[in-house]
Design a protein around this motif. Structure first.
Motif, PDB file in Angstrom:
ATOM      1  N   THR A  64      30.808 -14.570 130.877  1.00  0.00           N
ATOM      2  CA  THR A  64      30.103 -13.563 130.090  1.00  0.00           C
ATOM      3  C   THR A  64      29.603 -14.163 128.777  1.00  0.00           C
ATOM      4  N   LEU A  65      30.447 -14.959 128.149  1.00  0.00           N
ATOM      5  CA  LEU A  65      30.062 -15.626 126.908  1.00  0.00           C
ATOM      6  C   LEU A  65      28.831 -16.488 127.125  1.00  0.00           C
ATOM      7  N   TYR A  66      28.838 -17.291 128.182  1.00  0.00           N
ATOM      8  CA  TYR A  66      27.704 -18.165 128.485  1.00  0.00           C
ATOM      9  C   TYR A  66      26.424 -17.348 128.717  1.00  0.00           C
ATOM     10  N   VAL A  83      30.172 -15.594 119.875  1.00  0.00           N
ATOM     11  CA  VAL A  83      31.041 -16.689 120.321  1.00  0.00           C
ATOM     12  C   VAL A  83      32.450 -16.511 119.770  1.00  0.00           C
ATOM     13  N   VAL A  84      32.552 -16.128 118.507  1.00  0.00           N
ATOM     14  CA  VAL A  84      33.872 -15.944 117.897  1.00  0.00           C
ATOM     15  C   VAL A  84      34.627 -14.816 118.597  1.00  0.00           C
ATOM     16  N   PHE A  92      42.964 -15.067 123.818  1.00  0.00           N
ATOM     17  CA  PHE A  92      44.066 -14.103 123.890  1.00  0.00           C
ATOM     18  C   PHE A  92      44.489 -13.885 125.339  1.00  0.00           C
ATOM     19  N   THR A  93      43.508 -13.766 126.225  1.00  0.00           N
ATOM     20  CA  THR A  93      43.815 -13.568 127.645  1.00  0.00           C
ATOM     21  C   THR A  93      44.568 -14.767 128.203  1.00  0.00           C
ATOM     22  N   ALA A  94      44.124 -15.967 127.850  1.00  0.00           N
ATOM     23  CA  ALA A  94      44.805 -17.178 128.329  1.00  0.00           C
ATOM     24  C   ALA A  94      46.228 -17.256 127.776  1.00  0.00           C
TER      25      ALA A  94
END
Length: 113
Positions: A64-66, A83-84, A92-94
């Protein structure tokens, strides 16, 4: 107390469910929410399954970021804050997968043979 320890995982799943729901996939969003019920199963295989699902969630956040950064660049729009924010959500998910390293949760998910 177990619930509090699992809050990062719960929040990560719900956040991804909201993201998927916003993309117009209510069934898939509901599936991600229902997968949280696995946390109630006290078996050795639950943490690796949840961690694998969190890895899939991280990949989705990075995808999604990309896509969003590419779109913003194409339209010459600012993209730094995006991006931030999405980078923080992916991180956070990781990191939420690490809760299963806590001693109390390791004991909870030991094999009950």
């Amino acid at each position: 107390m177990t619930f509090v320890r699992l809050l990062p995982v719960i929040f990560s799943f719900l956040l991804l469910g909201a993201h998927i729901l916003r993309a117009g996939e209510p069934v898939l969003a509901a599936a991600w929410t229902v997968l949280l019920l696995l946390l109630a199963v006290r078996r050795w295989w639950v943490p690796p399954v949840i961690q694998a699902l969190l890895a899939v969630a991280v990949i989705e956040w990075l995808r999604t970021l990309y896509l969003l950064v590419s779109m913003r660049l194409a339209f010459d729009m600012p993209w730094g804050r995006l991006v931030v924010i999405l980078g923080a959500v992916a991180a956070f998910t990781a990191l939420s997968a690490l809760v299963f390293r806590l001693r109390a949760l390791r004991r909870r998910y030991e094999s009950r043979g």
